[in-house]
Scaffold this motif. Structure first.
Motif, short mmCIF file in Angstrom:
data_model
loop_
_atom_site.label_atom_id
_atom_site.label_comp_id
_atom_site.label_asym_id
_atom_site.label_seq_id
_atom_site.Cartn_x
_atom_site.Cartn_y
_atom_site.Cartn_z
N UNK A 36 -0.55 2.62 8.89
CA UNK A 36 -1.75 3.15 8.25
C UNK A 36 -1.84 2.70 6.79
N UNK A 37 -0.73 2.74 6.08
CA UNK A 37 -0.72 2.29 4.69
C UNK A 37 -0.97 0.78 4.61
N UNK A 38 -0.41 0.02 5.54
CA UNK A 38 -0.63 -1.42 5.56
C UNK A 38 -2.10 -1.73 5.80
N UNK A 39 -2.74 -1.00 6.70
CA UNK A 39 -4.18 -1.18 6.94
C UNK A 39 -4.98 -0.85 5.69
N UNK A 40 -4.58 0.19 4.98
CA UNK A 40 -5.26 0.54 3.73
C UNK A 40 -5.15 -0.60 2.71
N UNK A 41 -3.98 -1.19 2.62
CA UNK A 41 -3.77 -2.31 1.70
C UNK A 41 -4.65 -3.49 2.10
N UNK A 42 -4.72 -3.79 3.39
CA UNK A 42 -5.58 -4.88 3.84
C UNK A 42 -7.04 -4.59 3.54
N UNK A 43 -7.47 -3.36 3.71
CA UNK A 43 -8.85 -3.00 3.39
C UNK A 43 -9.13 -3.21 1.91
N UNK A 44 -8.22 -2.75 1.07
CA UNK A 44 -8.39 -2.93 -0.37
C UNK A 44 -8.36 -4.41 -0.74
N UNK A 81 -9.27 -6.90 1.19
CA UNK A 81 -10.54 -7.48 1.63
C UNK A 81 -11.66 -7.17 0.63
N UNK A 82 -11.73 -5.93 0.18
CA UNK A 82 -12.77 -5.54 -0.77
C UNK A 82 -12.67 -6.34 -2.07
N UNK A 83 -11.46 -6.60 -2.50
CA UNK A 83 -11.27 -7.41 -3.72
C UNK A 83 -11.55 -8.88 -3.43
N UNK A 84 -11.14 -9.36 -2.26
CA UNK A 84 -11.31 -10.76 -1.88
C UNK A 84 -12.78 -11.17 -1.85
N UNK A 85 -13.64 -10.32 -1.32
CA UNK A 85 -15.06 -10.68 -1.21
C UNK A 85 -15.76 -10.69 -2.57
#
Length: 50
Positions: A32-40, A42-46
């Motif tokens: 769950x924490x890893x998914x949160x990191x990926x979401x964050x 992605x938001x920064x990447x775009x």
């Protein structure tokens, strides 16, 4: 919606998503924490001006 050509930045993120998840999971010990990191990530990447 008919455009199947993905953005190069999206392609790059998707191509590395599994590796990013693995690194985040190894560091955090939680899917769950890893998914949160990926979401964050992605938001920064775009927001990056490529």
């Amino acid at each position: 919606m008919g455009d199947d050509a993905a953005d190069p930045a999206t392609d790059t993120f998707v191509a590395h998503r599994n590796l990013l998840f693995t690194v985040a999971y190894e560091m955090l010990g939680s899917a769950a924490d890893a998914e949160d990191v990926l979401q964050e990530t992605w938001l920064r990447w775009v927001e990056v001006d490529l």
